[in-house]
Scaffold this motif. Structure first.
Motif, PDB file in Angstrom:
ATOM      1  N   LEU A  41       6.816 116.988  -3.488  1.00  0.00           N
ATOM      2  CA  LEU A  41       7.134 118.203  -4.239  1.00  0.00           C
ATOM      3  C   LEU A  41       8.229 118.329  -4.902  1.00  0.00           C
ATOM      4  CD1 LEU A  41       5.538 120.760  -1.620  1.00  0.00           C
ATOM      5  CD2 LEU A  41       4.636 120.234  -3.561  1.00  0.00           C
ATOM      6  N   LEU A  42       9.511 117.539  -4.192  1.00  0.00           N
ATOM      7  CA  LEU A  42      10.846 117.719  -4.695  1.00  0.00           C
ATOM      8  C   LEU A  42      10.818 116.972  -5.792  1.00  0.00           C
ATOM      9  CD1 LEU A  42      13.823 118.507  -4.074  1.00  0.00           C
ATOM     10  CD2 LEU A  42      13.882 116.104  -3.095  1.00  0.00           C
ATOM     11  N   GLU A  43      10.280 115.919  -6.138  1.00  0.00           N
ATOM     12  CA  GLU A  43      10.262 115.152  -7.391  1.00  0.00           C
ATOM     13  C   GLU A  43       9.456 115.734  -8.409  1.00  0.00           C
ATOM     14  OE1 GLU A  43      12.164 112.557  -7.827  1.00  0.00           O
ATOM     15  OE2 GLU A  43      12.685 111.998  -5.832  1.00  0.00           O
ATOM     16  N   LEU A  44       8.338 116.345  -8.073  1.00  0.00           N
ATOM     17  CA  LEU A  44       7.709 117.038  -9.209  1.00  0.00           C
ATOM     18  C   LEU A  44       8.418 118.142  -9.636  1.00  0.00           C
ATOM     19  CD1 LEU A  44       4.020 116.720  -7.626  1.00  0.00           C
ATOM     20  CD2 LEU A  44       4.899 115.651  -9.896  1.00  0.00           C
ATOM     21  N   ASN A  45       9.122 119.037  -8.677  1.00  0.00           N
ATOM     22  CA  ASN A  45       9.704 120.253  -9.135  1.00  0.00           C
ATOM     23  C   ASN A  45      10.971 119.959 -10.156  1.00  0.00           C
ATOM     24  OD1 ASN A  45       9.951 123.339  -8.574  1.00  0.00           O
ATOM     25  ND2 ASN A  45      12.042 122.524  -7.650  1.00  0.00           N
ATOM     26  N   SER A  46      11.541 118.634  -9.786  1.00  0.00           N
ATOM     27  CA  SER A  46      12.707 118.121 -10.448  1.00  0.00           C
ATOM     28  C   SER A  46      12.359 117.618 -11.824  1.00  0.00           C
ATOM     29  CB  SER A  46      13.500 117.243  -9.663  1.00  0.00           C
ATOM     30  OG  SER A  46      14.032 117.926  -8.539  1.00  0.00           O
ATOM     31  N   ALA A  47      11.163 117.185 -12.095  1.00  0.00           N
ATOM     32  CA  ALA A  47      10.668 116.391 -13.196  1.00  0.00           C
ATOM     33  C   ALA A  47      10.505 117.375 -14.294  1.00  0.00           C
ATOM     34  CB  ALA A  47       9.495 115.822 -13.017  1.00  0.00           C
ATOM     35  N   ALA A  48      10.833 117.038 -15.650  1.00  0.00           N
ATOM     36  CA  ALA A  48      10.472 117.767 -16.914  1.00  0.00           C
ATOM     37  C   ALA A  48       9.191 118.398 -16.798  1.00  0.00           C
ATOM     38  CB  ALA A  48      10.635 116.922 -18.039  1.00  0.00           C
ATOM     39  N   GLY A  49       9.042 119.402 -17.016  1.00  0.00           N
ATOM     40  CA  GLY A  49       7.669 120.142 -17.195  1.00  0.00           C
ATOM     41  C   GLY A  49       7.190 120.238 -15.631  1.00  0.00           C
ATOM     42  N   ARG A  50       7.941 120.060 -14.669  1.00  0.00           N
ATOM     43  CA  ARG A  50       7.260 119.894 -13.374  1.00  0.00           C
ATOM     44  C   ARG A  50       6.156 119.133 -13.195  1.00  0.00           C
ATOM     45  NH1 ARG A  50       9.969 125.298 -13.487  1.00  0.00           N
ATOM     46  NH2 ARG A  50      11.542 125.336 -12.441  1.00  0.00           N
ATOM     47  N   ARG A  51       6.013 118.072 -13.771  1.00  0.00           N
ATOM     48  CA  ARG A  51       5.024 117.233 -13.651  1.00  0.00           C
ATOM     49  C   ARG A  51       5.321 115.654 -14.022  1.00  0.00           C
ATOM     50  NH1 ARG A  51       0.788 117.715 -18.786  1.00  0.00           N
ATOM     51  NH2 ARG A  51       1.932 116.425 -20.297  1.00  0.00           N
ATOM     52  N   LEU A  52       4.672 114.676 -13.295  1.00  0.00           N
ATOM     53  CA  LEU A  52       4.727 113.477 -13.435  1.00  0.00           C
ATOM     54  C   LEU A  52       3.597 112.784 -13.425  1.00  0.00           C
ATOM     55  CD1 LEU A  52       7.587 112.951 -10.934  1.00  0.00           C
ATOM     56  CD2 LEU A  52       7.759 112.661 -13.422  1.00  0.00           C
ATOM     57  N   SER A  53       3.238 111.483 -14.294  1.00  0.00           N
ATOM     58  CA  SER A  53       2.154 110.932 -14.133  1.00  0.00           C
ATOM     59  C   SER A  53       2.143 110.274 -12.892  1.00  0.00           C
ATOM     60  CB  SER A  53       2.044 109.807 -15.306  1.00  0.00           C
ATOM     61  OG  SER A  53       3.217 108.835 -14.904  1.00  0.00           O
ATOM     62  N   ALA A  95       0.222 114.894 -12.010  1.00  0.00           N
ATOM     63  CA  ALA A  95       0.499 115.902 -10.644  1.00  0.00           C
ATOM     64  C   ALA A  95       1.350 116.720 -11.169  1.00  0.00           C
ATOM     65  CB  ALA A  95       0.888 115.110  -9.591  1.00  0.00           C
ATOM     66  N   THR A  96       1.124 118.022 -11.129  1.00  0.00           N
ATOM     67  CA  THR A  96       2.117 119.267 -11.452  1.00  0.00           C
ATOM     68  C   THR A  96       2.190 120.126 -10.328  1.00  0.00           C
ATOM     69  OG1 THR A  96       1.075 119.275 -13.836  1.00  0.00           O
ATOM     70  CG2 THR A  96       2.310 121.046 -12.790  1.00  0.00           C
ATOM     71  N   ILE A  97       3.329 120.575  -9.938  1.00  0.00           N
ATOM     72  CA  ILE A  97       3.695 121.275  -8.922  1.00  0.00           C
ATOM     73  C   ILE A  97       3.082 122.711  -9.359  1.00  0.00           C
ATOM     74  CG2 ILE A  97       5.975 121.960  -9.452  1.00  0.00           C
ATOM     75  CD1 ILE A  97       6.497 121.791  -6.178  1.00  0.00           C
ATOM     76  N   THR A  98       2.492 123.348  -8.242  1.00  0.00           N
ATOM     77  CA  THR A  98       2.144 124.680  -8.429  1.00  0.00           C
ATOM     78  C   THR A  98       3.112 125.742  -7.992  1.00  0.00           C
ATOM     79  OG1 THR A  98       0.983 124.892  -6.182  1.00  0.00           O
ATOM     80  CG2 THR A  98      -0.525 123.957  -7.961  1.00  0.00           C
ATOM     81  N   GLU A  99       2.605 127.056  -8.316  1.00  0.00           N
ATOM     82  CA  GLU A  99       3.618 127.998  -7.757  1.00  0.00           C
ATOM     83  C   GLU A  99       3.777 128.145  -6.129  1.00  0.00           C
ATOM     84  OE1 GLU A  99       6.111 129.594  -9.158  1.00  0.00           O
ATOM     85  OE2 GLU A  99       5.670 128.533 -11.025  1.00  0.00           O
ATOM     86  N   ALA A 100       2.588 127.962  -5.691  1.00  0.00           N
ATOM     87  CA  ALA A 100       2.346 127.822  -4.164  1.00  0.00           C
ATOM     88  C   ALA A 100       3.398 126.550  -3.661  1.00  0.00           C
ATOM     89  CB  ALA A 100       1.053 127.792  -3.747  1.00  0.00           C
ATOM     90  N   GLY A 101       3.232 125.414  -4.413  1.00  0.00           N
ATOM     91  CA  GLY A 101       4.095 124.640  -3.871  1.00  0.00           C
ATOM     92  C   GLY A 101       5.349 124.525  -3.960  1.00  0.00           C
ATOM     93  N   ARG A 104       6.720 126.773  -1.341  1.00  0.00           N
ATOM     94  CA  ARG A 104       6.714 125.947   0.004  1.00  0.00           C
ATOM     95  C   ARG A 104       7.718 125.051   0.199  1.00  0.00           C
ATOM     96  NH1 ARG A 104       1.798 124.635   2.930  1.00  0.00           N
ATOM     97  NH2 ARG A 104       3.557 123.495   4.626  1.00  0.00           N
ATOM     98  N   LEU A 105       8.208 124.577  -1.169  1.00  0.00           N
ATOM     99  CA  LEU A 105       9.351 123.653  -1.374  1.00  0.00           C
ATOM    100  C   LEU A 105      10.780 124.517  -1.132  1.00  0.00           C
ATOM    101  CD1 LEU A 105      10.518 120.739  -2.077  1.00  0.00           C
ATOM    102  CD2 LEU A 105      10.341 121.610  -4.557  1.00  0.00           C
ATOM    103  N   ARG A 106      10.737 125.666  -1.560  1.00  0.00           N
ATOM    104  CA  ARG A 106      11.889 126.473  -1.446  1.00  0.00           C
ATOM    105  C   ARG A 106      12.032 126.736  -0.074  1.00  0.00           C
ATOM    106  NH1 ARG A 106      10.087 128.630  -6.447  1.00  0.00           N
ATOM    107  NH2 ARG A 106       8.998 130.437  -5.334  1.00  0.00           N
TER     108      ARG A 106
END
Length: 141
Positions: A41-53, A95-101, A104-106
């Motif tokens: 979740l941390l990596e996805l949230n930090s990624a551009a567009g909050r998504r990574l392949s 993979a894209t982090i959702t608002e729920a994700g 939870r991360l926060r």
């Protein structure tokens, strides 16, 4: 190889083996979030567009590429991540982090940071912590 070289490597392994399970237990007890989930979740949230392949996630997450895919499946099932097909290459996915994700991360971040402080950085001076960080960064490609 010197005795100091072997000692520094052994210390790194012992610290990792001791602290990762403690931090994982604390996160799960307080937030119901395994450390592997938090990391992804941390990596996805930090990624551009909050998504990574999936390939990119495998490169940056602490878990292996194979494990990253399984963690994403678990996170998707929990509604914390969404899988999206890559429109340019239907064989790959994002993979894209959702608002729920993100929520939870926060919520888990203070527990994670306090655990790091309690078990790791509080046992060093600020200068020692900076030295450890700088030395370990030199090892990364």
């Amino acid at each position: 190889m010197s005795d100091t070289d072997v000692a520094s490597w052994a210390a790194l392994l012992r610290v990792h083996a001791a602290l990762v399970p403690r931090i994982d237990r604390e996160l799960q007890a307080a937030c119901g979030l395994p450390l592997t989930w938090y990391d992804v979740l941390l990596e996805l949230n930090s990624a551009a567009g909050r998504r990574l392949s999936m390939s990119e996630l495998g490169d940056v997450a602490v878990v292996s590429r194979t494990r990253a895919s399984r963690v994403v499946d678990q996170l998707a099932e929990a509604g914390l991540v969404a899988r999206e097909t890559n429109p340019e290459d239907r064989r790959s996915a994002y993979a894209t982090i959702t608002e729920a994700g993100r929520a939870r991360l926060r919520a888990a971040a203070p527990v994670y940071l306090a655990s790091i402080r309690r078990h790791f950085t509080s046992r060093m001076t600020a200068a020692e912590s900076a030295t450890v960080a700088a030395a370990l960064e030199k090892v990364l490609p």
